[in-house]
Scaffold this motif. Structure first.
Motif, PDB file in Angstrom:
ATOM      1  N   ARG A 125       4.958   9.381  -3.659  1.00 13.39           N
ATOM      2  CA  ARG A 125       3.512   9.346  -3.422  1.00 13.39           C
ATOM      3  C   ARG A 125       2.925   8.016  -3.881  1.00 13.39           C
ATOM      4  O   ARG A 125       2.074   7.430  -3.200  1.00 13.39           O
ATOM      5  N   VAL A 126       3.399   7.551  -5.054  1.00 12.36           N
ATOM      6  CA  VAL A 126       2.903   6.269  -5.553  1.00 12.36           C
ATOM      7  C   VAL A 126       3.285   5.146  -4.595  1.00 12.36           C
ATOM      8  O   VAL A 126       2.467   4.277  -4.260  1.00 12.36           O
ATOM      9  N   GLN A 127       4.560   5.161  -4.138  1.00 16.39           N
ATOM     10  CA  GLN A 127       5.002   4.135  -3.198  1.00 16.39           C
ATOM     11  C   GLN A 127       4.220   4.213  -1.895  1.00 16.39           C
ATOM     12  O   GLN A 127       3.850   3.191  -1.315  1.00 16.39           O
ATOM     13  N   LYS A 128       3.984   5.442  -1.429  1.00 17.71           N
ATOM     14  CA  LYS A 128       3.216   5.613  -0.201  1.00 17.71           C
ATOM     15  C   LYS A 128       1.799   5.087  -0.367  1.00 17.71           C
ATOM     16  O   LYS A 128       1.253   4.416   0.518  1.00 17.71           O
ATOM     17  N   THR A 129       1.213   5.384  -1.553  1.00 16.90           N
ATOM     18  CA  THR A 129      -0.133   4.878  -1.815  1.00 16.90           C
ATOM     19  C   THR A 129      -0.150   3.358  -1.836  1.00 16.90           C
ATOM     20  O   THR A 129      -1.052   2.713  -1.279  1.00 16.90           O
ATOM     21  N   ASP A 130       0.885   2.789  -2.486  1.00 13.12           N
ATOM     22  CA  ASP A 130       0.975   1.322  -2.521  1.00 13.12           C
ATOM     23  C   ASP A 130       1.138   0.750  -1.116  1.00 13.12           C
ATOM     24  O   ASP A 130       0.511  -0.259  -0.765  1.00 13.12           O
ATOM     25  N   LEU A 131       1.997   1.402  -0.300  1.00 11.85           N
ATOM     26  CA  LEU A 131       2.185   0.935   1.072  1.00 11.85           C
ATOM     27  C   LEU A 131       0.898   1.041   1.873  1.00 11.85           C
ATOM     28  O   LEU A 131       0.569   0.154   2.672  1.00 11.85           O
ATOM     29  N   GLU A 132       0.168   2.142   1.666  1.00 14.02           N
ATOM     30  CA  GLU A 132      -1.100   2.296   2.374  1.00 14.02           C
ATOM     31  C   GLU A 132      -2.086   1.206   1.968  1.00 14.02           C
ATOM     32  O   GLU A 132      -2.808   0.657   2.802  1.00 14.02           O
ATOM     33  N   ARG A 133      -2.092   0.902   0.649  1.00 10.40           N
ATOM     34  CA  ARG A 133      -2.992  -0.158   0.195  1.00 10.40           C
ATOM     35  C   ARG A 133      -2.600  -1.496   0.805  1.00 10.40           C
ATOM     36  O   ARG A 133      -3.456  -2.277   1.240  1.00 10.40           O
ATOM     37  N   VAL A 134      -1.265  -1.736   0.836  1.00  7.39           N
ATOM     38  CA  VAL A 134      -0.800  -3.001   1.422  1.00  7.39           C
ATOM     39  C   VAL A 134      -1.141  -3.060   2.899  1.00  7.39           C
ATOM     40  O   VAL A 134      -1.599  -4.089   3.420  1.00  7.39           O
ATOM     41  N   SER A 135      -0.910  -1.928   3.603  1.00 13.91           N
ATOM     42  CA  SER A 135      -1.217  -1.904   5.031  1.00 13.91           C
ATOM     43  C   SER A 135      -2.708  -2.077   5.274  1.00 13.91           C
ATOM     44  O   SER A 135      -3.129  -2.782   6.195  1.00 13.91           O
ATOM     45  N   GLU A 136      -3.538  -1.435   4.417  1.00 13.31           N
ATOM     46  CA  GLU A 136      -4.984  -1.611   4.556  1.00 13.31           C
ATOM     47  C   GLU A 136      -5.375  -3.054   4.300  1.00 13.31           C
ATOM     48  O   GLU A 136      -6.230  -3.615   4.999  1.00 13.31           O
ATOM     49  N   ALA A 137      -4.731  -3.646   3.269  1.00 11.08           N
ATOM     50  CA  ALA A 137      -5.020  -5.060   2.997  1.00 11.08           C
ATOM     51  C   ALA A 137      -4.601  -5.933   4.167  1.00 11.08           C
ATOM     52  O   ALA A 137      -5.314  -6.858   4.567  1.00 11.08           O
ATOM     53  N   ASN A 138      -3.417  -5.607   4.737  1.00  7.19           N
ATOM     54  CA  ASN A 138      -2.959  -6.374   5.901  1.00  7.19           C
ATOM     55  C   ASN A 138      -3.891  -6.188   7.083  1.00  7.19           C
ATOM     56  O   ASN A 138      -4.202  -7.134   7.816  1.00  7.19           O
ATOM     57  N   ASP A 139      -4.355  -4.926   7.281  1.00  5.66           N
ATOM     58  CA  ASP A 139      -5.303  -4.687   8.372  1.00  5.66           C
ATOM     59  C   ASP A 139      -6.587  -5.463   8.143  1.00  5.66           C
ATOM     60  O   ASP A 139      -7.155  -6.045   9.067  1.00  5.66           O
ATOM     61  N   GLY A 140      -7.043  -5.468   6.871  1.00  2.74           N
ATOM     62  CA  GLY A 140      -8.256  -6.229   6.577  1.00  2.74           C
ATOM     63  C   GLY A 140      -8.071  -7.704   6.817  1.00  2.74           C
ATOM     64  O   GLY A 140      -8.935  -8.377   7.389  1.00  2.74           O
TER      65      GLY A 140
END
Length: 301
Positions: A148-163
């Motif tokens: 879950r932590v890794q998924k959250t980190d990946l989501e944050r990274v993906s959101e940052a990349n999308d931004g």
């Protein structure tokens, strides 16, 4: 009072968590005609029985109990702390029991005929294969939490990349808009330069024409001379008519001289007039050609 006091004393064979002592379990198994023997006791070791020839083992460490049982023709670790039954091969069984002993477990051999169960009947006909070893429940929860932590980190990274991708797209749009704006400004500057060039060319042409006009008039003075000669010609014609009116009809001395003189004068005047008209036409033509040449010269510049 003593009976009440003894009833309130905690029992050593069980507690509120559901733990039972070995005595309670041994008595319960005797109901089914089963007996417990300590696996590492001298009496059992003297028997020299291979563990794979047994049917079941009960293992205890502190307040935790679990069973290692043979179902069909295969051994399974039925530890409740695992996410599911663990398949144990025949060659690994003895090593597994030795490892439990080193960890402090007490191992008991269940002697006797076990009651029939559906799992044992099914596995008598088929053998199972286990592709992945079950994990400890706590280990699985920790892995799930880590995932879950890794998924959250990946989501944050993906959101940052999308931004950042959105920012990159906005920056590209801004660059394109600036480039179009520069092109438009350059076109407007070119159009303004072209207008100024045309205006200056027209002003230069008008100045050239105004400068050329006096030169043409000063160079080609035949028109003024022609006007004067025409006036002189008409004056001569009027004078001759007045003389004819003043002379009597019968007195014409030298009748041939006057016509000759007048005709010659008229002819010469007409010839001069015609030649002057031709000269005037030529002067006008030359003036027009000069103006055209000036426009052509300004256009080439």
């Amino acid at each position: 009072m003593e009976s009440i006091f003894h009833e309130k004393q905690p029992s050593g064979n069980m507690d509120d968590s559901g733990f039972f002592s070995i005595q309670v379990i041994s008595n319960a198994l005797k109901v089914w005609g089963l007996e417990l023997i300590l696996f590492n006791s001298p009496e059992y070791q003297r028997l020299g029985i291979d563990p794979i020839n047994e049917r079941s083992f009960i293992c205890n460490y502190k307040e935790h109990w679990f069973t290692v049982r043979k179902l069909g023709k295969q051994w399974f670790n039925l530890n409740s702390l695992l996410t599911g039954p663990e398949l144990i091969s025949d060659t690994y069984l003895a090593l597994f029991l030795a490892q439990l002993q080193q960890e402090g477990y007490s191992i008991f051999v269940v002697k006797g005929d076990l009651p029939d169960c559906e799992a044992d009947q099914l596995l008598q006909m088929i053998r199972v294969q286990q592709m992945q070893r079950p994990k400890l429940i706590g280990e699985e929860l920790a892995q799930l939490k880590e995932q879950r932590v890794q998924k959250t980190d990946l989501e944050r990274v993906s959101e940052a990349n999308d931004g950042s991708a959105i920012l990159d797209e906005d920056e590209e749009d801004l660059q394109r808009a600036l480039a179009l704006s520069r092109q438009q400004i350059d076109m407007e500057d070119e159009e303004a330069d072209l207008r100024r060039a045309i205006q200056l060319s027209m002003q230069g042409g008008s100045r050239n024409i105004s400068q050329d006009t006096p030169q043409t008039s000063s160079t080609h003075l035949t028109s003024e001379e022609l006007r004067k000669r025409r006036e002189a010609y008409f004056e001569k014609q009027q004078q001759q008519q007045q003389q004819q009116q003043e002379d009597p009809p019968g007195q014409l001395s030298h009748p041939c001289e006057t016509p000759t003189t007048s005709s010659g004068a008229v002819g010469s005047d007409l010839g001069d007039a015609m030649s002057e008209e031709d000269m005037l036409q030529a002067a006008v033509t030359m003036s027009l050609e000069t103006v055209k040449n000036n426009f052509k010269t300004e256009g080439k510049k």
